[in-house]
Scaffold this active site. Structure first.
Site, short mmCIF file in Angstrom:
data_model
loop_
_atom_site.label_atom_id
_atom_site.label_comp_id
_atom_site.label_asym_id
_atom_site.label_seq_id
_atom_site.Cartn_x
_atom_site.Cartn_y
_atom_site.Cartn_z
N GLU A 1 0.12 -3.05 10.54
CA GLU A 1 -0.15 -2.98 9.02
C GLU A 1 0.92 -2.42 8.21
OE1 GLU A 1 -2.94 -0.10 7.39
OE2 GLU A 1 -3.65 -1.51 5.82
N GLU A 2 1.46 -1.57 8.76
CA GLU A 2 2.86 -0.75 8.16
C GLU A 2 4.28 -1.60 8.43
OE1 GLU A 2 1.93 1.49 6.27
OE2 GLU A 2 -0.16 1.74 7.21
N ASP B 1 -3.95 -1.69 12.97
CA ASP B 1 -4.03 -0.76 11.68
C ASP B 1 -3.78 0.62 12.29
OD1 ASP B 1 -4.48 0.48 9.48
OD2 ASP B 1 -6.34 -0.38 8.94
N ASP C 1 0.10 7.91 7.98
CA ASP C 1 0.32 6.50 8.19
C ASP C 1 1.63 6.14 9.10
OD1 ASP C 1 -1.94 5.23 7.08
OD2 ASP C 1 -1.03 5.63 4.78
N ASP D 1 0.87 -1.49 0.09
CA ASP D 1 0.13 0.04 -0.11
C ASP D 1 0.81 1.23 0.02
OD1 ASP D 1 -2.05 -1.85 0.49
OD2 ASP D 1 -1.55 -1.73 2.67
N GLU E 1 -7.99 -5.76 11.10
CA GLU E 1 -9.37 -5.15 10.53
C GLU E 1 -10.48 -5.94 10.52
OE1 GLU E 1 -7.70 -1.83 7.18
OE2 GLU E 1 -7.91 -3.88 6.26
N LEU F 1 -3.54 3.63 11.12
CA LEU F 1 -4.41 4.64 10.45
C LEU F 1 -5.27 3.98 9.48
CD1 LEU F 1 -4.81 7.69 11.16
CD2 LEU F 1 -3.95 8.13 8.93
N ASP F 2 -6.64 3.96 9.42
CA ASP F 2 -7.51 3.23 8.83
C ASP F 2 -8.22 4.34 8.07
OD1 ASP F 2 -9.29 1.02 7.73
OD2 ASP F 2 -10.59 2.10 8.72
P1 AHG Z 1 -6.04 1.49 4.99
O1 AHG Z 1 -6.49 2.83 4.90
O2 AHG Z 1 -5.69 1.11 6.24
O3 AHG Z 1 -5.17 0.93 4.25
O4 AHG Z 1 -7.59 0.70 5.03
C1 AHG Z 1 -8.48 1.21 3.65
C2 AHG Z 1 -9.54 0.07 3.90
C3 AHG Z 1 -10.84 0.31 4.82
O5 AHG Z 1 -10.59 1.37 5.55
C4 AHG Z 1 -11.80 0.55 3.84
O6 AHG Z 1 -12.98 -0.02 4.20
C5 AHG Z 1 -11.54 0.42 2.44
O7 AHG Z 1 -10.07 0.21 2.57
C6 AHG Z 1 -11.91 0.94 1.42
O8 AHG Z 1 -11.52 0.25 0.17
P2 AHG Z 1 -11.97 0.85 -1.56
O9 AHG Z 1 -11.37 2.37 -1.14
O10 AHG Z 1 -11.41 0.04 -2.26
O11 AHG Z 1 -13.40 1.16 -1.14
MN MN Z 2 -7.30 -0.24 7.22
MN MN Z 3 -4.14 1.59 7.52
#
Ligand code: AHG
Ligand code: MN
Ligand code: MN
Length: 333
Positions: free
Chosen positions: A99-100, A120, A76, A70, A279, A122-123
């Site tokens: 996650e990181e 996680d 993050d 990612d 998550e 920062l989600d």
């Molecule tokens: P993160 O920011 O920790 O990588 O998580 C993002 C996740 C979660 O928060 C969310 O439900 C989903 O990704 C959204 O994904 P899309 O943008 O594909 O909808």
């Molecule tokens: Mn997340």
């Molecule tokens: Mn995250």
């Protein structure tokens, strides 16, 4: 319950945890209470940085990617540093999975405690720059024996604490120690999380569905049929759509209002997108503790036995009856 600071009768997360500890009598060592204090501190620190992100030049991409692929935002990386350092210094952790970070962190002897924390930091990172709600998700396991990655390769049902903190119009910490779910709101004036949502119970059925339907082209038949059933129902009362794109925010709304949140495995993301350990499990744990249900299509999320710390899962969670409806479509398929 009176939660007004002005009355002097406030219940803070710390006083509530101490009360639960006292109820356990001599079995309780207070270690978990201290770990929860450290987790609170991380949430307050991240909340402060989120609020001031625009002013502190914390908005935007860091220009790096984490080892699981990612792209990372500045927040993050900062949130991860805050969590890893604060939890290590608490002296209550033995293993951390973030996650990181590609590998599990085994805490060095001088700081070692008896808990493993998966998180996680920062989600919802794609929402940071727009000022939309984001959060931190965490789960805690007890470590028996020598600390190793095995301590966290256990079904989510074995967690002793699960929770999240949502950074939005207020900061809300929602947490379960296996005896229901409580929600606390950060009072910035006194720097304490105040019990504002005691014993959260999710409605048995809701009226809202929350999926990224931009992926509909790739959805499998059971998911497609289920969505069809709530959008074109025989009673002419279709569900409303709400999708924020921050799991923390979508789950928070689902816990309070009911309905269903889904990020299924599909033809493009064959194992799903969301991560099981930090998550899927914590959110499934909270939803089940609030009277709801979380499945991957085939079975209960909390019963999956993980083999890798960063593994992904498809997920449907929320009101029990809504999630059971999804399960029926998978059974038929
Ligand atoms: P993160 O920011 O920790 O990588 O998580 C993002 C996740 C979660 O928060 C969310 O439900 C989903 O990704 C959204 O994904 P899309 O943008 O594909 O909808
Ligand atoms: Mn997340
Ligand atoms: Mn995250």
């Amino acid at each position: 319950m009176d939660t007004q600071p002005a009355t002097g009768k406030i219940v803070t997360l710390t006083s509530h945890t101490l009360q639960e500890q006292a109820e356990l009598g001599s079995q309780a060592t207070g270690d978990l209470t201290l770990l929860l204090t450290a987790i609170q501190t991380t949430c307050k620190t991240i909340a402060m940085n989120v609020r001031r992100a625009r002013l502190l030049d914390l908005i935007g991409a860091a220009g790096t990617a984490n080892k699981t692929g990612d792209d990372q935002k500045k927040l993050d990386i900062l949130s991860n540093e805050i969590m890893v350092n604060t939890l290590r210094q608490s002296g209550k952790t033995a293993v951390m999975v973030s996650e990181e970070d590609e590998e599990a962190i085994i805490v060095e002897d001088m700081y070692r405690g008896k808990y493993a924390v998966v998180f996680d930091p920062l989600d919802g990172s794609s929402n940071i720059d727009a000022g939309v709600n984001i959060g931190t998700i965490f789960g805690v396991y007890k470590v028996e024996g020598q600390p190793s990655v095995e301590a966290v390769l256990k079904p989510g049902r074995e967690m002793v604490v699960a929770g999240y903190c949502m950074y939005g119009s207020s900061s809300n910490l929602v947490i379960s120690t296996g005896k229901g779910v409580n929600g606390y709101t950060l009072d910035n004036g006194i720097g304490e999380f105040i019990l504002t949502h005691p014993d959260i119970r999710i409605p048995s059925r809701g009226k809202i569905y929350s999926f990224n339907e931009g992926n509909a082209l790739f959805f499998d038949e059971p998911t497609k049929k289920y969505l069809e059933s709530i959008k074109y129902p025989s009673n002419n009362k279709p569900y409303s759509a709400r999708y924020i794109g921050s799991m923390v925010a979508d789950v928070h709304r689902t816990l309070l209002y009911g309905g269903i949140f889904g990020y299924p495995a599909d033809k493009k993301s064959k194992s799903g997108k969301l991560r099981l350990l930090y998550e899927g499990y914590p959110m499934a744990y909270l939803v089940e503790q609030a009277g709801g249900l979380a499945i991957d299509g085939k079975g209960n999320i909390l019963d999956i036995v993980p083999t890798q710390i960063h593994q992904r899962t498809g997920i449907f969670l929320g009101s029990k009856e809504d999630v059971e409806d999804v399960a029926k479509f998978y059974k038929e398929a």
